[in-house]
Design a protein around this motif. Sequence first.
Motif, short mmCIF file in Angstrom:
data_model
loop_
_atom_site.label_atom_id
_atom_site.label_comp_id
_atom_site.label_asym_id
_atom_site.label_seq_id
_atom_site.Cartn_x
_atom_site.Cartn_y
_atom_site.Cartn_z
N VAL A 76 -4.62 -1.18 -3.85
CA VAL A 76 -5.60 -2.23 -4.09
C VAL A 76 -6.25 -2.65 -2.77
O VAL A 76 -5.72 -2.39 -1.69
N SER A 77 -7.38 -3.32 -2.88
CA SER A 77 -8.06 -3.84 -1.69
C SER A 77 -7.33 -5.09 -1.19
O SER A 77 -6.47 -5.64 -1.89
N VAL A 78 -7.69 -5.53 -0.01
CA VAL A 78 -7.08 -6.73 0.56
C VAL A 78 -7.35 -7.94 -0.34
O VAL A 78 -6.44 -8.73 -0.60
N SER A 79 -8.57 -8.07 -0.84
CA SER A 79 -8.89 -9.23 -1.70
C SER A 79 -8.10 -9.17 -3.01
O SER A 79 -7.63 -10.21 -3.49
N GLU A 80 -7.90 -7.98 -3.57
CA GLU A 80 -7.09 -7.86 -4.77
C GLU A 80 -5.62 -8.16 -4.46
O GLU A 80 -4.93 -8.80 -5.26
N GLN B 63 0.84 -1.20 0.00
CA GLN B 63 0.00 0.00 0.00
C GLN B 63 0.88 1.25 0.00
O GLN B 63 0.60 2.21 -0.72
#
Length: 93
Positions: free
Chosen positions: A46-50, A35
Amino acid sequence: CASTQEQLFLRAVIASFWRLGLEDASFQQVFVQHQALCRVEGLQPVSVSEGLAVCHRLGACRLLLLEPSRLGVLQRVRLNVSQDDMLFALKAD
């Protein structure tokens, strides 16, 4: 031929290792570093899932070794190649 996010994730893995002084780190530690690198590079974080998807793609390519578990953000991440080789490859792009 890794995507920009994948290259940043690999740089984040190495940066996490240097910061921790270890040869492995949790996904969560690498993700925080990723991040920060996104912000430095002027990219949208990006998001955690990405981030998990990027991590698993690199694991599928055998660039990373991932702890076989369902721990998600707590799973351990290791490089499957030397840090010097990885840095050389990332600089070549």
